[in-house]
Scaffold this active site. Structure first.
Site, PDB file in Angstrom:
ATOM      1  N   GLU A  34       0.840  -1.199   0.000  1.00  0.00           N
ATOM      2  CA  GLU A  34       0.000   0.000   0.000  1.00  0.00           C
ATOM      3  C   GLU A  34       0.873   1.245   0.000  1.00  0.00           C
ATOM      4  O   GLU A  34       1.909   1.285   0.660  1.00  0.00           O
ATOM      5  CB  GLU A  34      -0.865  -0.052   1.273  1.00  0.00           C
TER       6      GLU A  34
ATOM      7  N   ASP B 144       0.254   5.327   0.572  1.00  0.00           N
ATOM      8  CA  ASP B 144      -0.816   6.205   1.071  1.00  0.00           C
ATOM      9  C   ASP B 144      -0.501   7.684   1.086  1.00  0.00           C
ATOM     10  O   ASP B 144       0.532   8.089   1.618  1.00  0.00           O
ATOM     11  CB  ASP B 144      -1.083   5.932   2.566  1.00  0.00           C
TER      12      ASP B 144
ATOM     13  N   GLU C  12      -2.792  10.636   2.887  1.00  0.00           N
ATOM     14  CA  GLU C  12      -4.022  10.926   3.632  1.00  0.00           C
ATOM     15  C   GLU C  12      -3.963  12.379   4.065  1.00  0.00           C
ATOM     16  O   GLU C  12      -2.941  12.835   4.567  1.00  0.00           O
ATOM     17  CB  GLU C  12      -4.144  10.046   4.870  1.00  0.00           C
TER      18      GLU C  12
END
Ligand SMILES: *[C@@H]1O[C@H](CO)[C@@H](O)[C@H](O)[C@H]1NC(C)=O
Ligand SMILES: *[C@@H]1O[C@H](CO)[C@@H](O)[C@H](O)[C@H]1NC(C)=O
Length: 290
Positions: A107, A109, A111
């Site tokens: 993953e 990311d 955010e």
């Protein structure tokens, strides 16, 4: 600190990759949300507008919303423009990320943690390999991300993962497999985004709650562009054109290294690699190798 994974809509499917065949296919990558993405949740709160040129996610007290790419990618240079929730966005989180499936997933990311009007968003980043994350780095931005669209990019090739904001590299995760550190290279990933309420941790560690009188909260997306290898039934084909194929071998040049240093010196507010309290038995190995 959010060492736990946020509440992504999860699936428990497991993926078996039998073989990988790389082919090259010339594709003009013109972004269209109708063509490239599915709205995956939110019961009408996510909308594709302007003939596929604009996508909006919204959040109210009942639900957030989200979308996912139709394609799975195995390496790519992926750009998206986002305009984040304006005004009082405290408690809201807009996640934009790549992820594979399963407990040993990979993953990458971005955010965006909202804040009170006038207080800075935090850009939170993480990299999971083989299900293991705990590699958070957080940044303030050098602009107000709610006033205009800005480009957030992931370069993911066999040598490294580089996060970019408006073309400025902010973080690199190198392939250090020769040092025994897993690197994402065989599990294809989807692109996801979601907007949800995380006021138990997002803003000042959960002290500032979502003000529902401001709902609905809305984030906008446009100009998706992927120069990438698209995964389909066990093999992958890479979109490129002769002038842009370089993403597959691209690395940070000296200017890029200077930019990353500038961002890290001036805008980084958390780095797991310096959090000795959190890792009393020693910092993760990539921290001393990077
Ligand atoms: C919100 O603003 C406060 C005060 O400036 C700051 O400490 C915090 O890092 C900001 N961002 C978040 C997501 O809490
Ligand atoms: C090839 O890719 C480059 C880099 O993204 C882009 O600027 C250019 O317009 C592309 N050319 C064609 C013919 O698609």
């Amino acid at each position: 600190m959010t060492s736990s994974s946020p509440s992504f809509p999860s699936t428990s499917a497991n993926m078996f990759v039998s073989f990988l065949a790389m082919g090259v296919l010339v594709v003009a990558a013109v972004g269209n949300f109708n063509q490239d993405f599915d709205i995956t949740w939110g019961d009408g709160r996510a909308k594709i507008l302007e003939n596929g040129q604009l996508l909006t996610l919204s959040l109210d007290k009942t639900s957030g919303s989200g979308f996912r790419s139709k394609n799975q990618y195995l390496f790519g240079k992926i750009d998206m423009q986002l305009k984040l929730v304006p005004g009082n966005s405290a408690g809201t989180v807009t996640a934009y990320y790549l992820s594979s499936l399963g407990s040993a997933h990979d993953e990458i990311d971005f955010e965006f943690l909202g804040n009170l009007s006038g207080d800075p968003y935090i850009l939170h980043t993480n990299v999971f390999t083989q299900g293991k994350g705990n590699r958070e780095q957080q940044f303030y931005l050098w602009f107000d991300p709610t006033k205009d669209f800005h480009t957030y990019s992931v370069l993911w090739n066999p040598q490294s993962i580089i996060f970019y904001v408006d073309g400025t590299p902010i973080r690199e995760f190198k392939n250090l497999e020769s040092n025994g550190i897993a690197f994402p290279k065989s599990q294809p990933m989807w692109i996801y985004s979601s907007l949800w309420n995380a006021d138990d941790w997002a803003t000042r560690g959960g002290l500032v709650k979502t003000d529902w009188s401001q709902a609905p909260f809305t984030a906008s997306y446009r100009n998706f562009n992927a120069q990438a290898c698209i995964w389909s039934s066990g093999s992958s084909s890479c979109s490129s054109n002769s002038s842009s194929k370089s993403w597959l071998t691209q690395s940070l040049d000296t200017t890029g290294q200077a930019r990353i240093k500038w961002v890290q010196q001036n805008y980084m507010i958390y780095n797991y690699c310096t959090d000795t309290k959190r890792f009393p038995q020693g910092l993760p190995p990539e921290c001393s190798l990077a």
